[in-house]
Design a protein around this motif. Structure first.
Motif, PDB file in Angstrom:
ATOM      1  N   MET A 200      -7.673  -1.150   4.301  1.00  0.00           N
ATOM      2  CA  MET A 200      -6.218  -1.042   4.412  1.00  0.00           C
ATOM      3  C   MET A 200      -5.547  -0.557   3.143  1.00  0.00           C
ATOM      4  O   MET A 200      -4.384  -0.200   3.165  1.00  0.00           O
ATOM      5  CB  MET A 200      -5.626  -2.394   4.784  1.00  0.00           C
ATOM      6  CG  MET A 200      -6.059  -2.825   6.137  1.00  0.00           C
ATOM      7  SD  MET A 200      -4.854  -3.854   6.861  1.00  0.00           S
ATOM      8  CE  MET A 200      -5.773  -5.294   7.119  1.00  0.00           C
ATOM      9  N   PRO A 203      -6.205   3.841   2.183  1.00  0.00           N
ATOM     10  CA  PRO A 203      -5.239   4.774   2.768  1.00  0.00           C
ATOM     11  C   PRO A 203      -3.860   4.711   2.109  1.00  0.00           C
ATOM     12  O   PRO A 203      -3.117   5.690   2.156  1.00  0.00           O
ATOM     13  CB  PRO A 203      -5.152   4.324   4.222  1.00  0.00           C
ATOM     14  CG  PRO A 203      -6.401   3.614   4.494  1.00  0.00           C
ATOM     15  CD  PRO A 203      -6.791   2.964   3.211  1.00  0.00           C
ATOM     16  N   LEU A 224     -14.920   3.460   5.749  1.00  0.00           N
ATOM     17  CA  LEU A 224     -13.840   3.418   6.737  1.00  0.00           C
ATOM     18  C   LEU A 224     -12.495   3.648   6.081  1.00  0.00           C
ATOM     19  O   LEU A 224     -11.655   4.396   6.589  1.00  0.00           O
ATOM     20  CB  LEU A 224     -13.846   2.069   7.456  1.00  0.00           C
ATOM     21  CG  LEU A 224     -12.810   1.917   8.555  1.00  0.00           C
ATOM     22  CD1 LEU A 224     -13.048   2.901   9.652  1.00  0.00           C
ATOM     23  CD2 LEU A 224     -12.851   0.496   9.133  1.00  0.00           C
ATOM     24  N   ARG A 227     -12.121   7.280   5.291  1.00  0.00           N
ATOM     25  CA  ARG A 227     -11.857   8.090   6.485  1.00  0.00           C
ATOM     26  C   ARG A 227     -10.440   7.916   6.972  1.00  0.00           C
ATOM     27  O   ARG A 227      -9.776   8.875   7.353  1.00  0.00           O
ATOM     28  CB  ARG A 227     -12.814   7.688   7.599  1.00  0.00           C
ATOM     29  CG  ARG A 227     -14.061   8.496   7.626  1.00  0.00           C
ATOM     30  CD  ARG A 227     -14.930   8.118   8.778  1.00  0.00           C
ATOM     31  NE  ARG A 227     -14.167   7.930   9.975  1.00  0.00           N
ATOM     32  CZ  ARG A 227     -14.528   7.119  10.964  1.00  0.00           C
ATOM     33  NH1 ARG A 227     -15.628   6.422  10.871  1.00  0.00           N
ATOM     34  NH2 ARG A 227     -13.777   6.985  12.031  1.00  0.00           N
ATOM     35  N   LEU A 228      -9.947   6.671   6.964  1.00  0.00           N
ATOM     36  CA  LEU A 228      -8.613   6.423   7.498  1.00  0.00           C
ATOM     37  C   LEU A 228      -7.538   7.037   6.618  1.00  0.00           C
ATOM     38  O   LEU A 228      -6.420   7.249   7.059  1.00  0.00           O
ATOM     39  CB  LEU A 228      -8.356   4.926   7.609  1.00  0.00           C
ATOM     40  CG  LEU A 228      -9.049   4.210   8.742  1.00  0.00           C
ATOM     41  CD1 LEU A 228      -8.754   2.727   8.663  1.00  0.00           C
ATOM     42  CD2 LEU A 228      -8.580   4.736  10.066  1.00  0.00           C
ATOM     43  N   SER A 229      -7.870   7.310   5.345  1.00  0.00           N
ATOM     44  CA  SER A 229      -6.825   7.815   4.466  1.00  0.00           C
ATOM     45  C   SER A 229      -6.483   9.250   4.769  1.00  0.00           C
ATOM     46  O   SER A 229      -5.391   9.705   4.494  1.00  0.00           O
ATOM     47  CB  SER A 229      -7.281   7.701   3.017  1.00  0.00           C
ATOM     48  OG  SER A 229      -8.356   8.585   2.801  1.00  0.00           O
ATOM     49  N   LEU A 354       1.331  -1.589  -4.042  1.00  0.00           N
ATOM     50  CA  LEU A 354       0.576  -2.165  -2.937  1.00  0.00           C
ATOM     51  C   LEU A 354       1.356  -3.269  -2.253  1.00  0.00           C
ATOM     52  O   LEU A 354       1.267  -3.441  -1.043  1.00  0.00           O
ATOM     53  CB  LEU A 354      -0.763  -2.704  -3.442  1.00  0.00           C
ATOM     54  CG  LEU A 354      -1.797  -1.626  -3.762  1.00  0.00           C
ATOM     55  CD1 LEU A 354      -3.058  -2.269  -4.300  1.00  0.00           C
ATOM     56  CD2 LEU A 354      -2.133  -0.820  -2.538  1.00  0.00           C
ATOM     57  N   TYR A 357       3.584  -1.143   0.066  1.00  0.00           N
ATOM     58  CA  TYR A 357       3.070  -0.197   1.047  1.00  0.00           C
ATOM     59  C   TYR A 357       1.699  -0.527   1.610  1.00  0.00           C
ATOM     60  O   TYR A 357       1.173   0.243   2.389  1.00  0.00           O
ATOM     61  CB  TYR A 357       3.019   1.205   0.431  1.00  0.00           C
ATOM     62  CG  TYR A 357       4.402   1.761   0.178  1.00  0.00           C
ATOM     63  CD1 TYR A 357       4.931   1.808  -1.103  1.00  0.00           C
ATOM     64  CD2 TYR A 357       5.180   2.220   1.228  1.00  0.00           C
ATOM     65  CE1 TYR A 357       6.197   2.298  -1.328  1.00  0.00           C
ATOM     66  CE2 TYR A 357       6.441   2.716   1.010  1.00  0.00           C
ATOM     67  CZ  TYR A 357       6.952   2.752  -0.275  1.00  0.00           C
ATOM     68  OH  TYR A 357       8.197   3.243  -0.497  1.00  0.00           O
ATOM     69  N   SER A 358       1.089  -1.636   1.216  1.00  0.00           N
ATOM     70  CA  SER A 358      -0.240  -1.916   1.761  1.00  0.00           C
ATOM     71  C   SER A 358      -0.117  -2.321   3.216  1.00  0.00           C
ATOM     72  O   SER A 358       0.780  -3.069   3.580  1.00  0.00           O
ATOM     73  CB  SER A 358      -0.871  -3.038   0.949  1.00  0.00           C
ATOM     74  OG  SER A 358      -1.875  -3.644   1.692  1.00  0.00           O
ATOM     75  N   HIS A 359      -1.047  -1.837   4.045  1.00  0.00           N
ATOM     76  CA  HIS A 359      -0.974  -2.159   5.469  1.00  0.00           C
ATOM     77  C   HIS A 359      -1.103  -3.662   5.681  1.00  0.00           C
ATOM     78  O   HIS A 359      -0.511  -4.230   6.573  1.00  0.00           O
ATOM     79  CB  HIS A 359      -2.120  -1.478   6.228  1.00  0.00           C
ATOM     80  CG  HIS A 359      -2.134   0.004   6.049  1.00  0.00           C
ATOM     81  ND1 HIS A 359      -3.097   0.790   6.639  1.00  0.00           N
ATOM     82  CD2 HIS A 359      -1.345   0.843   5.385  1.00  0.00           C
ATOM     83  CE1 HIS A 359      -2.876   2.043   6.329  1.00  0.00           C
ATOM     84  NE2 HIS A 359      -1.826   2.112   5.571  1.00  0.00           N
TER      85      HIS A 359
END
Lengths: 518, 418
Positions: A200, A203, A224, A227-229, A354, A357-359
């Motif tokens: 999380m 990205p 992962l 990739r998600l970023s 963070l 903006y961190s998920h």
């Protein structure tokens, strides 16, 4: 191939890492073994299809038989025919605290591992060489547990809200200040799950137009997150600084692939200790490269925090470097602190960003209060702030155990991968049959080990992985070594051609670490 | 020349600077447990912001079950499920959840967000097609992104739009039958939507499922333990056979007041996640004390099925009481315990809306009702919902407290918005 590097003064201590090459005969026999298994797999599938053999797989509902099949037949080939045969080495249920000795629930299978039944008997006092309990904080008694119990009765078990809404407890603020102090960084932030910390936050840091340089053997969570970023990912050979430098040079000189515009940012993803290889990252060289090419470094210390370094501060302390050189220091609380969750530490701007903006801060629940208390107490213990020297003693005990265990295994003639100082010890098995046999034989002798095969490792390099702990006493290690020796002879696992001459047993060399005067 | 390029290149700073007064930077600090009476930023308030629907966060039985587990197992599990991280409490919790939901099998994850975000990519791969509602929560969006499948969004709760997309897909299939035979299709919906507070029309979805041969994945984080006569979720609410839904995923962080999540369904489907669910295989398992707390919470849910009726009555009450506030409109079903209050007339920019709502929230906190704004990541969401205040109803709130909250919100809206 043995490396002993004193690379122009970058390394203040010898860096001994070894990955002995697979003997040719063993490689050939391993391939033959897999070939036989595949043939039999096809034969059994054929028999199952023609109903000669009963199919014990779960099947699709009658009403949905004309839907597109959920799984490809071939995807599960490995699962049905190879994994099923040795499935009893994994997912072993335990019923006590995962300390140095553990109780396991006995289970048997009457149909070759398709189903398990629990006999109800409990196998007691198995020496646990599989749990990530590096500093022995997996305890159900003592100061950590008492503190956690108090917080549990005061705060409850859950939080029921996200960090940005109503889930930010005073405990979380306390924890983050402590983590920042422990690591020697300006500020830190804690999350509920180590895996999610990577997936999380990467990205949030990089996006399209950025470049990620990731080590070949990085953990699934880093892959992962990368990739998600949406950034471009390039992979460099494991711990290979020449490969990394080449990629960095090419990236800056050539820019983005089609447009030739310069990259916005370059982020290097490495881990402190790689859990399948037991190798330690070449941090001094990585930092030198990072400074030369103006990129950013993301260090995942999941296994190395608490386990390396004279006072347990991780791989940065182990090499004697400054935490300010690492831009993003990430780690988990699951391994050395006996709790759960992850953290990221770094400069204040980074952590402020963070927090916004961190998920995880926006959408995911924060850490559970008793878990937070366990981390706080264990971290204080390691730092020595609780007034005892228990923490320091544990860190030293772990280092001693590591050196002793690795030396003895090498003397016996096994092929051991990885760095001499890493508490993760992979012992090579290679052949598929030996994976299952090793796990079962060791369990018969009351020792619990972890065996790994494909797909976590390359197909012929299956291994058994020992995780040492400060809770292991010398007697436990000796018992374990004796049994490993026996099983090694039984299964012919002593592949090494560099048999060491056994050294006279000398006590742990106190001068290896710089000691401060008390 | 290459050296020159390397010298000249200047990267962006790792992170841009966040202004000090950014609304999301300054968190509310809760001192003490986030239960019915909560101390936010030093002020004591009644909690209308934590998703503690059944009030189990403070329950003594749950706490003592967790204490017993703490004494036996310690805190952490020190390993993933495959490597000595499977405890008998995990197996027991999985069995109990499967029995409660009346499915064959259940699987537990150690983090609620990771549950659906790992479940979707385990089944749906590159080339598969997923039809998802526009108002799907962020965890579902991340799961879809990780799966690399083709995503088709349909308008929120609009079955006609979904049918149109399905028909389009059917005509595509007829052009290329070979590819169609191996392309898996899924519909992902939520039982009770977090972003809008309404339910999905499940009976129509089931009809579409069998007509177009698509599998349904249902995300029940808010509806588990809330809807249905026994709290089994939206399938019980609509009276649908649970085997018709391929996968139900929920998190245990709302009604069960623990941490983590679970998926349940037939063994054919759930067993696959044990080897290919990323959040399951590569992450440490749930701490046993949290699993024990969840088991005890399940016991309480099974023994007291009337709390669901009580919760529903309270939701109806506050839904009625909040109607007619000048400037704010109620968004959500009358039986949904998580409502949104949105501005009736939005100002020109989202930032101003957010500031206005913050003043309303601050007014309420200063006068004893703890509320919060619904937080979103503005740049990352596919369909960003409008700014709103989240109102959460729990069984612990008395009728006077509900009325007081409604009155206070009227007052706040009056003073701030007019």
């Amino acid at each position: 191939i043995n490396h002993v590097m004193h690379n122009g003064g970058l390394y203040k201590r010898p860096f001994n890492e070894a990955f002995e090459e697979t003997p040719m005969l063993v490689a050939v026999l391993t391939y033959v073994g897999y070939g036989v298994l595949t043939l039999f797999g096809y034969l059994r599938d054929f028999m199952r299809q023609w109903k000669i053999e009963k199919c014990q797989n779960a099947t699709e509902r009658e009403e949905q038989k004309d839907f597109v099949p959920l799984y490809q037949d071939f995807e599960n080939f490995y699962n049905r025919n190879l994994y099923m045969r040795i499935r009893d080495s994994w997912n072993r249920p335990i019923c006590s605290v995962p300390g140095a000795k553990v109780d396991m629930m006995e289970r048997v299978s009457y149909d070759y591992n398709w189903t398990f039944t629990y006999t109800g008997r409990v196998i007691k006092d198995i020496i646990n060489m599989g749990s990530y309990n590096y500093l022995g904080f997996a305890q159900n008694a003592g100061t950590c547990q008492e503190a956690a119990a108090k917080v549990l009765s005061q705060y409850g078990a859950g939080v029921c809200s996200t960090r940005q809404e109503m889930g930010n407890l005073d405990k979380h603020e306390e924890l983050e200040k402590l983590v920042a102090r422990f690591l020697g960084v300006e500020s830190a932030m804690a999350y509920g799950m180590g895996f999610a910390t990577n997936s999380m936050n990467i990205p949030a840091l990089v996006g399209k137009g950025c470049l990620i340089l990731s080590d070949e053997l990085n953990h699934a969570s880093l892959v992962l997150g990368a990739r998600l970023s949406g950034a471009t990912i390039r992979i460099f050979k494991h711990n290979n600084m020449q490969s990394l430098e080449k990629l960095l040079k090419d990236a800056i000189v050539h820019g983005q692939p089609r447009t030739r515009r310069p990259w916005k940012k370059i982020l290097i993803l490495v881990e402190g200790i790689y859990s399948m290889e037991g190798s330690i990252v070449r941090l001094p060289e990585v930092i030198a490269l990072k400074k030369k090419y103006k990129s950013y470094l993301y260090l995942d210390e999941a296994h190395s925090i608490g386990a390396l370094g004279p006072s347990g501060r991780g791989v940065v302390e182990y090499f004697g470097l400054s935490p300010e050189d690492v831009d993003v220091m990430m780690g988990t609380f699951t391994k050395s602190f006996g709790a759960a969750g992850g953290y990221i530490g770094g400069k204040k701007e980074l952590i402020d960003y963070l927090r916004t903006y961190s998920h995880s801060a926006v959408y995911a629940t924060s850490l559970s209060p008793p878990v937070v208390e366990q981390i706080i107490t264990s971290m204080k213990c390691i730092m020595g702030e609780d007034g005892t020297t228990v923490g320091k003693a544990r860190v030293q005990q772990l280092a001693e155990n590591t050196r002793y265990f690795r030396r003895r295994l090498k003397e016996m003639g096994f092929i051991i991968y990885g760095n001499e100082d890493s508490p993760v010890v992979p012992l090579m098995l290679y052949m598929p049959a030996k994976i299952g046999a090793f796990g079962r034989e060791m369990l018969k002798r009351n020792i619990g080990v972890v065996v790994v095969g494909f797909p976590a490792t390359p197909i012929i390099e299956s291994r058994a992985r020992f995780c040492l702990s400060a809770a292991h006493t010398r007697e436990m290690l000796d018992t374990a070594l004796k049994e490993i020796n026996e099983v090694g002879d039984l299964l012919q696992l002593k592949y090494s051609r560099h048999r060491l001459v056994p050294l006279l047993d000398r006590p742990f060399d106190e001068t290896t670490y710089e000691e401060t005067e008390d | 020349e290459k050296e020159e390029l390397i010298e000249e290149w200047q990267p962006e700073p790792l992170v841009p600077l966040v202004p000090k007064d950014h609304p999301a930077l300054n968190y509310n600090i809760v001192s003490g447990p986030p239960t019915h009476i909560i101390t936010v930023n030093g002020k004591e308030c009644i909690n209308f912001a934590s998703f503690n629907f059944l009030g189990l966060l403070d329950n003594e039985n749950v706490k003592s079950a967790a204490q017993a587990s703490l004494k036996k197992y310690g805190v952490g599990t020190c390993g993933p499920r495959g490597f000595y991280g499977t405890f008998d409490v995990h197996l027991e919790l999985e069995e109990r959840l499967a029995k409660f939901m009346r499915t064959e099998e259940a699987i537990i994850y150690s983090y609620g967000f990771a549950t659906i975000a790992s479940a979707i990519p385990a089944y749906s791969k590159r080339g598969d097609i997923v039809f998802v509602d526009e108002a799907a929560c962020f965890a579902i969006q991340k799961g879809l992104q990780a799966s690399r499948s083709n995503i088709k969004l349909f308008k929120h709760n609009d079955m006609a739009d979904l049918e149109r997309l399905l028909k389009e897909q059917e005509t595509e299939d007829q052009k290329n039958p070979r590819k169609a035979r191996v392309t898996r299709r899924f519909i992902v919906v939520e039982g009770l939507y977090m972003n809008t507070g309404d339910v999905c029309p499940l009976p129509e979805l089931i009809k579409l499922k069998y007509k177009y041969k698509v599998r349904i994945f249902l995300e029940e984080s808010l509806s588990f333990g809330v809807l249905g006569t026994h709290g089994r979720g939206i399938t019980e609410h609509f009276g649908i056979n649970i085997d018709d839904i391929d996968l139900i995923s929920a998190n245990m962080e709302n009604s069960l007041a623990s941490i983590g999540g679970f998926c349940c369904g037939r063994s054919f489907i759930i067993d696959h996640q044990r080897l290919s669910g990323q959040g399951y295989c590569f992450s440490a398992s749930l701490p046993p004390l949290l699993a024990a707390a969840a088991i005890e919470a399940l016991n309480i849910m099974e023994d007291n099925p009337d709390i669901f009726q009580t919760l529903r009555a309270k939701c109806e009450r506050i839904h009625k009481a909040l109607q007619g506030i000048t400037g704010l409109k109620v968004v959500g079903e009358s039986f949904s315990p998580a409502l949104h209050l949105q501005l009736e007339e939005s100002c020109a920019s989202r930032d101003n809306d957010v500031k206005l709502l913050k003043r309303v929230v601050d007014y309420c906190i200063n006068n004893g009702i703890a509320l919060t704004q619904a937080c979103y990541l503005e740049k990352e969401e596919k369909c960003l919902p409008p700014p709103s205040i989240r109102v959460v109803v729990t069984v612990e709130q008395t009728e006077q407290e509900l009325d007081k909250a409604a009155a206070l919100l009227k007052e706040a809206a009056q003073s701030v918005l007019s």
